[in-house]
Write an enzyme that holds these catalytic residues in place. Structure first.
Site, PDB file in Angstrom:
ATOM      1  N   ASP A 108       0.866  -1.174   0.000  1.00 50.85           N
ATOM      2  CA  ASP A 108       0.000   0.000   0.000  1.00 50.85           C
ATOM      3  C   ASP A 108       0.912   1.235   0.000  1.00 50.85           C
ATOM      4  O   ASP A 108       2.143   1.128   0.095  1.00 50.85           O
ATOM      5  CB  ASP A 108      -0.960  -0.017   1.199  1.00 50.85           C
ATOM      6  CG  ASP A 108      -2.206   0.841   0.940  1.00 50.85           C
ATOM      7  OD1 ASP A 108      -2.143   1.727   0.062  1.00 50.85           O
ATOM      8  OD2 ASP A 108      -3.234   0.640   1.608  1.00 50.85           O
TER       9      ASP A 108
HETATM   10  C1  NOJ Z   1      -4.016   3.964   0.130  1.00 52.38           C
HETATM   11  C2  NOJ Z   1      -5.187   3.044   0.217  1.00 52.38           C
HETATM   12  O1  NOJ Z   1      -5.142   2.326   1.431  1.00 52.38           O
HETATM   13  C3  NOJ Z   1      -5.271   2.053  -0.917  1.00 52.38           C
HETATM   14  O2  NOJ Z   1      -6.491   1.367  -0.838  1.00 52.38           O
HETATM   15  C4  NOJ Z   1      -5.120   2.735  -2.237  1.00 52.38           C
HETATM   16  O3  NOJ Z   1      -5.216   1.797  -3.277  1.00 52.38           O
HETATM   17  C5  NOJ Z   1      -3.780   3.451  -2.269  1.00 52.38           C
HETATM   18  N1  NOJ Z   1      -3.755   4.442  -1.214  1.00 52.38           N
HETATM   19  C6  NOJ Z   1      -3.510   4.120  -3.608  1.00 52.38           C
HETATM   20  O4  NOJ Z   1      -4.327   5.196  -3.781  1.00 52.38           O
END
Ligand code: NOJ
Length: 751
Positions: free
Chosen positions: A285
């Site tokens: 993430d």
């Molecule tokens: C953080 C989020 O937790 C995740 O779900 C997302 O895909 C990423 N950012 C990218 O935007």
């Protein structure tokens, strides 16, 4: 012989590239091509493939020149590119100017639609309609790919039991089985029939794993999950996504039992890759590798990179530990060449499968699919099926011109396109979202009157000055459509709430309108289950509409006026009070459960001074939820009878039948739910577990016997050493309209 285009040097030839890339490579050809490429790669190029950067034009704050990084092989992927032109421009650098000409993969969060917005995922799940959910994800893929996006960070298949968590909006409900079914449908929709087609996009099952179990519903918080619970509740939906062919998985932010999930070799290497045989790649993430420093699991960025690579996180999102420290980690032996090769192999494999080597560019000459009539039709259908009818006293709904000559549309969400979008609205525009008020005129008779009074300037506003105008409108009307709930900014990532009540002055608005005596249809919007018992008692009818997306207004009005019959059923338990959370249907029994007699369960059994029952309960409110998992009404009525369980077949599979009759005067769709309970287990078992469901369309007066088949395996579970157990003994089985109703049949599972 296969016709495959060469990597074309010029953007003008995009179309030709598409025409020639007719046949996708076979799996065997892909593996050969991957190995060949891998053998030519330098260490820096391998680490480059393992690096995903956030797209940004070069500026003082962002010193990375994206094109230069691509040219020198330092990046394998970008997220959030700003336009299709950027995609094609950077792709051109990758496939023409970098040494090995490896194409980039561009990703973005297409969570519930790209430009055409579908209802938020938790709402979609209330349709219990995998085909329609798949169709919506297909639309999203077609739209996103037209802008050069070949990868979405969806579906989210996290399980949560805590509506305080802002990301419950992105889940597919609280049930592992249903989440798996719908998550798999989304994977199929995004990835299409042929992954190499120009309009297919790789899906990403996230957030691996346990992210939804955050303590107190506070986003990013600690999770403590025993292995049995991990395998029985949190992992099955990821497994289902894997079985549906998901190409990527995102590791999460949370610390799981003391080990951050982005540095967890057990869940990633052992379970996902080895035990399940997942052959796509794992992306972290956003900076979740780097955040292991903050967790206190890594000493510095270099150490964080070591943990991420050892755990099997193949691509690092945004932070740069792999890029900056991979070489020295390898030199000192903290990571192995085999680990890097495994990661790069996986990333290249997915790029080949997507056809990016053959067809790297996005053809901008194709007609735009954005917001097409067909896309809006799918959105309207899914929105209609996602909305749940919670109450309909004296059949106030559906409305008609006869019933209501003057209608007051009241509430801060009645004409708020912004709030229809919900979280993660991608490229969806507020102005493109049709609100209840904006379409209402299409539903009333030519001589009928519509009065509009928002009552509050914004969903969270505490300024009550405008309430008097709303009261005036209500007094002059035959019925009030009262549009309340959560504005979109209270829902989504990092949008957690300690209260589930209607925000701002909404309760005051509802009470003032209720005092006029005009019947109220409450339309509640929101990204999570909300607590609104007082408002519920003041309204004659309630539609829970979630954040419905582009086609909010038409879908809601179709239901209000009976052009469609509600069929949605809740996929999360709605508590009466935030104090009951976590409250979920598939809980264990405890040694002191609240008595099953519904009357006793609805009534507090004593006071703090004089507790009458030593039960697992609260003294100060009824124990049952406001609305249970699986609950939802229709304009018709369904009666279940004749539940029978057949003797197991030669493979031990169980079959059960029930007769469902539509006893009302309207055609409708009933979502019949099959639950089981293992009465005695070597680990205590949940009081109910969903094992199947069917959408049963019945004409008014029609009845039908429906049959469910359960493979024997579906009755098993994992223990705390990761062993799968199928234990002989007695089971109960229900086929019922929701998780709180119905009488069970009993059967015995043999050896
Ligand atoms: C953080 C989020 O937790 C995740 O779900 C997302 O895909 C990423 N950012 C990218 O935007």
């Amino acid at each position: 012989m296969r016709l495959r285009c060469l990597l074309l040097p010029c953007a003008a030839l995009f179309l030709a590239a598409t025409v020639f890339a007719a046949q996708p490579m076979t799996d065997a050809e892909i593996e050969i091509a991957v190995e060949k490429l891998l053998s030519q790669m330098t260490l820096a190029e391998k680490l480059g493939q393992m690096t995903q950067r956030h797209y940004n034009t070069k500026s003082a704050n962002n010193p990375v020149d994206s094109a230069a990084a691509v040219r020198t092989g330092q990046v394998g992927s970008f997220l959030n590119p700003d336009s299709v032109e950027t995609v094609n421009k950077l792709q051109k650098v990758a496939v023409e100017e970098s040494r090995l000409k490896i194409p980039l993969i561009f990703g973005i969060d297409v969570i519930h639609g790209y430009r055409t917005l579908f209802p938020i995922p938790v709402a979609q799940s209330c349709s219990w309609n995998p085909e329609l959910v798949e169709a919506a994800s297909r639309v999203a893929a077609v739209e996103a790919s037209s802008a050069g996006i070949r990868w979405t960070f969806a579906p989210m298949v996290d399980i949560t039991r805590d509506p305080r968590w802002g990301r419950i909006a992105e889940t597919l409900g609280e049930d592992p089985y249903l989440t798996g079914q719908l998550g798999a449908a989304m994977v199929r929709g995004f990835q299409g029939k042929k992954l190499s087609a120009h309009d297919s996009i790789a899906a990403c099952a996230k957030h691996y794993v346990g992210y939804g179990a955050a303590e107190g519903g506070r986003d990013y918080n600690t999770t403590l999950i025993p292995e049995a619970e991990l395998r029985n509740i949190y992992l099955p939906s990821f497994r289902a996504a894997k079985e549906a062919g998901v190409q990527t998985v995102m590791s999460a932010f949370n610390d799981l039992n003391g080990v951050p999930t982005s540095g967890n070799p057990f869940t990633i290497r052992e379970v996902l890759k080895k035990e399940w045989g997942f052959d796509g790649f794992v992306v972290s993430d956003w900076e979740s590798v780097k955040e292991m420093i903050v967790h206190g699991a890594a000493a510095d960025l270099r150490d964080a990179g070591r943990l991420g690579i050892n755990a099997g996180v193949d691509m690092e999102m945004v932070s740069t530990s792999y890029h900056d420290h991979g070489e020295s980690l390898l030199r000192e032996g903290s990571i192995s060449p085999a680990m890097l090769d495994d990661s790069v192999r996986r990333i290249l494999r997915v790029k080949f499968r997507l056809g990016l080597f053959d067809n790297p560019y996005t053809d901008t000459t194709r007609p735009s699919p954005l917001l097409s009539e067909e896309n809006l039709r799918v959105a309207r259908a899914l929105t209609t099926e996602s909305i749940v009818l919670l109450k309909n006293e004296k059949a106030l709904l559906p409305l008609s011109s006869e019933k209501a000559k003057t209608v007051a549309i009241i509430g801060p969400l009645a004409d708020s396109g912004t709030d229809m979008r919900g979280c993660w609205s991608c490229k969806g525009e507020a102005s493109e979202c049709r609100t209840v008020y904006s379409v209402f005129k299409d539903y009333v008779g030519p001589k009928d009157k519509i009065l509009y009074a928002p009552g509050l300037k914004h969903g969270s506003s505490t300024d009550t000055d405008d309430i008097s105008a709303a009261v005036k409108a209500a007094k002059k009307s035959d019925v009030v459509i009262l549009c309340v709930g959560e504005p979109h900014e209270l829902s989504g990532e990092a949008r957690c709430r300690a209260s589930l009540d209607l925000p701002g002055g909404q309760d005051q608005l509802i009470s003032a309108v209720a005092d006029t005596g005009t019947p109220i249809v409450l339309v509640v919007f929101g990204g999570r289950p909300l607590t609104f018992s007082k408002a519920a008692s003041q309204a004659q009818a309630i539609l829970f509409a979630w954040h419905p997306g582009t086609m909010a207004g038409p879908a809601i009005c179709d239901l209000l006026y009976g052009r469609a019959n509600p069929s949605g059923k809740l996929t999360t338990t709605f508590p009466r009070s935030v104090g009951q959370v976590p409250l979920y249907y598939n809980h264990r029994n405890t040694g002191r459960p609240v008595p099953v007699d519904p009357k006793a369960a609805q009534t507090p059994l004593g006071t703090a001074e004089d507790p009458k029952g030593y039960y697992s309960q609260y003294l100060d409110l009824p124990q049952a939820p406001a609305y249970p998992f699986g609950y939802g009404l229709s304009y018709t009525t369904f009666v279940y009878s004749d539940l029978k369980v057949e003797a197991p077949d030669a493979n031990g599979a169980i079959a059960a039948t029930v007769t469902i009759a539509n006893t009302g005067t309207r055609d409708g769709v009933e979502i019949a739910q099959l639950y089981t309970r293992q009465l005695v287990g070597s680990l205590t078992r949940p009081v109910k577990e969903l094992k199947g469901f069917q959408r049963v369309a019945l004409k008014a007066g029609e009845k039908r016997t429906v049959r469910f088949e359960l493979p024997k395996q579906s009755l098993g579970y994992y223990n705390n050493t990761g062993r799968f157990l199928l234990e002989p003994g007695k089971f109960h089985l229900w086929i019922a309209p929701n998780s709180a109703e119905g009488k069970p049949a009993e059967f015995v599972l043999g050896q």
